[in-house]
Design a protein around this motif. Structure first.
Motif, short mmCIF file in Angstrom:
data_model
loop_
_atom_site.label_atom_id
_atom_site.label_comp_id
_atom_site.label_asym_id
_atom_site.label_seq_id
_atom_site.Cartn_x
_atom_site.Cartn_y
_atom_site.Cartn_z
N ILE A 120 0.86 -1.19 0.00
CA ILE A 120 0.00 0.00 0.00
C ILE A 120 0.89 1.23 0.00
N LEU A 121 0.54 2.19 -0.84
CA LEU A 121 1.22 3.48 -0.90
C LEU A 121 0.18 4.59 -0.86
N VAL A 122 0.30 5.49 0.10
CA VAL A 122 -0.51 6.71 0.10
C VAL A 122 0.36 7.82 -0.46
N THR A 123 -0.04 8.36 -1.60
CA THR A 123 0.71 9.46 -2.20
C THR A 123 -0.07 10.75 -1.99
N ASP A 124 0.51 11.63 -1.18
CA ASP A 124 -0.15 12.88 -0.84
C ASP A 124 0.18 13.96 -1.86
N LEU A 125 -0.86 14.51 -2.47
CA LEU A 125 -0.73 15.61 -3.42
C LEU A 125 -0.47 16.86 -2.60
N THR A 126 0.62 17.55 -2.88
CA THR A 126 1.05 18.61 -1.97
C THR A 126 1.57 19.82 -2.71
N SER A 127 1.57 20.96 -2.02
CA SER A 127 2.24 22.16 -2.49
C SER A 127 2.16 23.19 -1.37
N ASN A 128 2.82 24.31 -1.56
CA ASN A 128 2.73 25.42 -0.62
C ASN A 128 2.86 26.70 -1.42
N MET A 177 -4.49 24.27 -5.05
CA MET A 177 -5.48 23.32 -5.56
C MET A 177 -5.28 23.04 -7.04
N ALA A 178 -4.78 24.01 -7.80
CA ALA A 178 -4.44 23.74 -9.20
C ALA A 178 -3.33 22.69 -9.27
N SER A 179 -2.37 22.79 -8.35
CA SER A 179 -1.29 21.82 -8.30
C SER A 179 -1.82 20.44 -7.90
N VAL A 180 -2.75 20.40 -6.97
CA VAL A 180 -3.37 19.13 -6.56
C VAL A 180 -4.01 18.44 -7.77
N ARG A 181 -4.75 19.20 -8.56
CA ARG A 181 -5.41 18.61 -9.74
C ARG A 181 -4.39 18.04 -10.71
N LEU A 182 -3.32 18.82 -10.96
CA LEU A 182 -2.29 18.37 -11.89
C LEU A 182 -1.61 17.11 -11.38
N ALA A 205 -2.77 14.83 -9.37
CA ALA A 205 -3.68 13.69 -9.50
C ALA A 205 -3.67 13.17 -10.93
N HIS A 206 -3.74 14.09 -11.88
CA HIS A 206 -3.71 13.72 -13.30
C HIS A 206 -2.43 12.96 -13.64
N ALA A 255 -14.15 13.11 -6.32
CA ALA A 255 -14.31 12.66 -7.71
C ALA A 255 -12.96 12.38 -8.36
N LEU A 256 -11.90 13.07 -7.92
CA LEU A 256 -10.55 12.80 -8.42
C LEU A 256 -10.00 11.48 -7.91
#
Length: 532
Positions: free
Chosen positions: A152-160, A177-182, A184-185, A261-262
């Motif tokens: 199992i790997l939890v990959t956290d979408l992150t930025s600051n 949040m734009a970075s989070v979307r990218l 995830a994609h 939804a992502l």
């Protein structure tokens, strides 16, 4: 007669047709012409035991796509590329010559001597156990971790956003949040990339999952279940400015619906700066001083402390001044060492977000929350009998441990040096036995954190405990990594680190770690089954 003739012809054709070797399910049918080696031999374990329990190591906190964060130029190199390692594992142009342009690396590590900026094929100076600005999550290194026992790997979408604003090199906007979307994609693109190597959709070992049932099936098949999480300081744009929230309940509902939804199934409500949802657990030392200055620039407020109301405490704060980030006319506050708790807890909007996550059966990360915020979150979860609570990388006050376990939550220790991890595990052993839970770890690769230092004792090749594949030294291009001399330089050295842990802590501790997959999935399934 005709039947005999047909049989004879069939036998003749069989004899004339060369045998086609079948590629084992765990080996790719194709790989880029120049790429990293895996250096793990044998079939990964799969299946469940007689009681239907899965087994496997859990990395509850990693950051596969941080190269896309912070404006896109803070972390050099990518986790995958069509051209393989020569294309993906390249240093940032601004680091040349001699690594002297790696400003962030120098400031965080206090190493101003530079480094050899060349990646493929020499990798003389990176990645290393001390790097904070080079790729440590290349897909082939992660493949090595999977083959060595990770399930199992939890990959956290992150930025600051503020770090992005301050850092001089960037090629995209700083909106978190734009970075989070990218990110995830890009994670879904990585899944497609691995699938192509293994023969088509659904055939790869890297499987993004959105339910505990999917994850359990993936782990039972011997593959890697990948869970999307979020770790940002301004979730859904919920920043505070001069103590005024810059988001609403409607923003929170829209944001939760969007990230769900992502495929996101866990999230932090706050990370490094106090926001409109909660106060943070402070950083200490030089980094704490820098982050406090960053908070001031971003929010107009400094961290504020008070006397703690219970045994739990936040971290002491590093001194923020004088600091090149803030104007010379601004005086940074000093702090009373007897006052160790953030005055900010869980706000009314934060409580709304917690309840919204519960309604969507998402898992709530309480690491990085202030003592007041974490305590209130646990109170809300206890009142609702909600088990979906996570502490994924040792950023929670350890005195909350039993309350998390009593709820049915999951806890993972930071991937410290092996000695430190073993000591941390020993401190919770009695509670783990009481609540019958396994143990995870949070590697935090590409999360601008520390990683295990070199430590001698591992003899290569070794068999991953107890009956897994044979693990040899990892080679990429001309560079060969050895955990004895390189420590936790990248995620591919995870099996080597686990062997260090086994040598110090014993077989039972690794058995507890292999029970981590089952425990994590129990927490997740409990959150899914929760009925308000």
């Amino acid at each position: 007669m005709l039947l005999r003739l047909a049989l004879a012809v069939s036998l003749l054709l069989t004899a004339l047709t060369p045998a086609v070797a079948t590629t084992p399910w765990w080996e790719p049918v194709a790989r880029p012409a120049q790429d990293s080696q895996i250096n793990v031999t044998g079939e990964p374990f799969r299946g469940t035991d007689g009681q239907g329990r899965v087994r496997g190591l859990v990395d509850a906190h990693n950051h596969l796509m941080t190269n896309e964060a912070f404006g896109g130029r803070l972390i050099c190199g990518a986790p995958f590329a069509e051209g393989g390692a020569p294309e993906a594992l390249r240093d940032c142009p601004e680091h040349h010559p001699a690594g002297l342009g790696a400003i962030f690396e120098a400031l965080v590590t206090s190493d101003f001597d530079g480094h050899d900026p060349v990646g493929w094929p020499t990798f003389r100076d990176w990645p290393s156990s001390t790097t904070v600005s080079h790729q440590q999550n290349y897909y082939a290194w992660l493949e090595r971790a999977w083959r060595g026992g990770q399930r199992i790997l939890v990959t956290d979408l992150t930025s600051n956003a503020e770090l992005c604003v301050i850092y001089p090199f960037k090629d995209r906007p700083c909106d978190e949040m734009a970075s989070v979307r990218l990110q995830a994609h890009r994670t879904y693109q990585l899944q497609d990339y691995v699938d192509r190597m293994f023969g088509g959709p659904g055939k790869g070992w890297f499987r993004i999952v959105t339910s505990s049932e999917q994850a359990r099936s993936v782990v039972a098949s011997g593959k890697l279940a990948v869970v999307l999480g979020i770790e940002t300081s301004e979730l859904f744009g919920c920043r505070q400015l001069l103590d005024l929230p810059l988001c609403s309940r409607a923003d929170i509902d829209r944001g939760l619906d969007e990230v769900y939804a992502l495929g996101v199934r866990s999230a932090f409500l706050c990370h490094k700066f106090d926001n409109a949802l909660c106060g943070v657990r402070f950083d200490s030392g030089v980094q704490g001083g820098v982050l406090n200055a960053g908070q001031f620039l971003r929010t107009g407020t400094w961290w504020q402390t008070e006397q703690c109301r219970g045994p739990q405490q936040d971290n002491p704060i590093g001194f923020a001044g004088p600091n090149a980030l803030i104007p010379a006319t601004v005086v940074a506050p000093s702090y009373d060492p007897a006052k160790r708790c953030n005055v900010r807890g869980l706000t009314a909007l934060g409580e709304y977000a917690v309840q919204g996550m519960m309604r969507r059966h998402m898992m709530i990360e309480i690491d990085h929350m202030s003592v007041k915020a974490a305590g209130r979150t646990l109170d809300l979860a206890s009142a609702a009998r909600y088990p979906g609570i996570l502490s994924s990388h040792s950023w929670m006050d350890a005195q909350w441990t039993e309350k998390v376990y009593a709820l049915g939550g999951f806890i993972a220790g930071y991937e410290n040096d092996a000695d430190g991890y073993v000591a941390q595990a020993a401190s919770t052993e009695a509670l783990r036995r009481k609540y019958d839970v396994g143990l995870g770890f949070g590697s935090d690769y590409n999360g601008v954190g520390s990683h295990p230092a070199p430590r001698t004792g591992v003899t290569y090749p070794f068999r991953s405990y107890p009956d897994g594949p044979l693990v040899d030294r990892q080679r990429t291009g001309e560079r060969v990594w050895d955990v004895n001399t390189d420590g936790g330089a990248h995620i591919g050295l995870l099996p080597d680190w686990v062997e260090q842990v086994r040598q110090i802590g014993g077989d039972q501790l690794v058995t507890d770690m292999l029970s981590g997959a089952e425990s994590y999935l129990r927490t997740w399934s409990g959150a899914q089954r929760w009925n308000p």
